[in-house]
Design an enzyme around this catalytic site. Sequence first.
Site, short mmCIF file in Angstrom:
data_model
loop_
_atom_site.label_atom_id
_atom_site.label_comp_id
_atom_site.label_asym_id
_atom_site.label_seq_id
_atom_site.Cartn_x
_atom_site.Cartn_y
_atom_site.Cartn_z
N ARG A 184 2.76 -6.18 9.17
CA ARG A 184 1.90 -5.24 9.80
C ARG A 184 2.66 -4.99 11.79
O ARG A 184 2.59 -3.62 11.08
CB ARG A 184 0.53 -5.43 9.93
N HIS A 240 -2.32 -5.51 1.87
CA HIS A 240 -3.74 -5.97 1.14
C HIS A 240 -3.25 -7.50 1.47
O HIS A 240 -2.29 -7.73 0.08
CB HIS A 240 -4.39 -5.05 0.32
N PHE A 260 -15.62 4.19 6.96
CA PHE A 260 -13.70 4.00 5.96
C PHE A 260 -13.71 3.98 5.02
O PHE A 260 -12.63 4.16 4.75
CB PHE A 260 -13.20 3.28 7.36
N THR A 273 -4.90 -6.81 10.52
CA THR A 273 -5.77 -5.87 9.76
C THR A 273 -4.85 -5.00 10.75
O THR A 273 -4.07 -3.43 10.97
CB THR A 273 -7.44 -5.72 10.25
N LYS A 286 1.22 -1.04 -0.20
CA LYS A 286 0.03 -0.11 0.16
C LYS A 286 0.53 1.25 -0.10
O LYS A 286 2.39 1.15 0.71
CB LYS A 286 -0.76 -0.21 1.04
N TYR A 290 -12.40 -1.77 -4.25
CA TYR A 290 -12.72 -2.43 -2.15
C TYR A 290 -14.64 -1.90 -1.79
O TYR A 290 -15.04 -1.67 -1.07
CB TYR A 290 -11.91 -1.18 -1.67
N GLU A 304 -9.65 -11.42 -7.19
CA GLU A 304 -8.62 -9.23 -7.13
C GLU A 304 -7.65 -9.47 -7.98
O GLU A 304 -7.77 -9.06 -8.71
CB GLU A 304 -8.45 -9.59 -5.77
N ASN A 338 -1.49 0.32 6.87
CA ASN A 338 -1.64 -0.93 7.58
C ASN A 338 -1.00 -2.01 6.33
O ASN A 338 -0.55 -2.82 6.10
CB ASN A 338 -2.71 -1.81 8.10
N ARG A 365 -2.40 -14.27 4.65
CA ARG A 365 -2.76 -13.51 5.86
C ARG A 365 -1.74 -13.70 7.18
O ARG A 365 -1.74 -12.53 8.02
CB ARG A 365 -4.09 -14.01 6.04
P1 CMP Z 1 -7.41 -4.29 3.52
O1 CMP Z 1 -7.30 -5.86 4.27
O2 CMP Z 1 -6.92 -3.86 2.62
O3 CMP Z 1 -8.88 -4.09 3.69
C1 CMP Z 1 -9.99 -3.33 3.66
C2 CMP Z 1 -9.02 -2.08 4.24
O4 CMP Z 1 -9.90 -1.25 4.93
C3 CMP Z 1 -8.15 -2.67 5.71
O5 CMP Z 1 -7.17 -3.56 5.06
C4 CMP Z 1 -7.79 -1.30 5.98
O6 CMP Z 1 -6.52 -0.97 5.77
C5 CMP Z 1 -9.31 -0.60 5.75
N1 CMP Z 1 -9.55 -0.47 7.33
C6 CMP Z 1 -10.12 -1.40 7.91
N2 CMP Z 1 -11.22 -1.17 9.59
C7 CMP Z 1 -10.37 0.35 9.37
C8 CMP Z 1 -11.16 1.40 9.78
N3 CMP Z 1 -11.71 1.44 11.04
N4 CMP Z 1 -10.80 2.41 9.49
C9 CMP Z 1 -10.06 2.90 8.49
N5 CMP Z 1 -9.44 1.74 7.86
C10 CMP Z 1 -9.55 0.91 7.87
#
Ligand code: CMP
Length: 139
Positions: free
Chosen positions: A103, A116, A58, A92, A10, A50, A127, A113, A86
């Site tokens: 992470r 993905h 968010f 996450t 990311k 997404y 994807e 983070n 994962r």
């Molecule tokens: P990802 O695995 O890319 O899938 C969805 C993304 O949404 C997740 O990782 C996070 O980076 C993001 N995400 C999840 N929860 C939140 C949150 N509370 N605020 C901002 N981003 C979020």
Amino acid sequence: ATERTLSIIKPDATSRNLTGKINAKFEEAGLRIVAQKRILLTKAQAGEFYKVHAERPFYDELCEFMASAPVVVQVLEGENAIAKNREVMGATNPADAAEGTIRAEFAQSVGENSVHGSDAPETAAEEIAYYFSGLELVG
Ligand code: CMP
């Protein structure tokens, strides 16, 4: 079984020049990078990717962030690649991520983070197809 999964490095990580360090984590875990490219997503392209999160509070912030700097999209291959990836990524929210995971080491917040990864075989196939053509995927 041998699987393929879609991984994204990311904007928070590409902008801190962490692509190589993150790729080393994948390779050390036995995952092979079989396709990879660095692209700048538009907010609309990030939104399409997404879209399952469209109703989440968010979502707008997530799409803005994913379009804020280049990402590296990649296909990782290996035995149980989806679950293995994962595991290597960690939870996450970096506050919950196990020691040694990507992470835990690199992520800045739940939004920023660093990586993905697809969560299941069906989503992995979708994807991968979102970012790569068949011609870009060699054995
Ligand atoms: P990802 O695995 O890319 O899938 C969805 C993304 O949404 C997740 O990782 C996070 O980076 C993001 N995400 C999840 N929860 C939140 C949150 N509370 N605020 C901002 N981003 C979020």
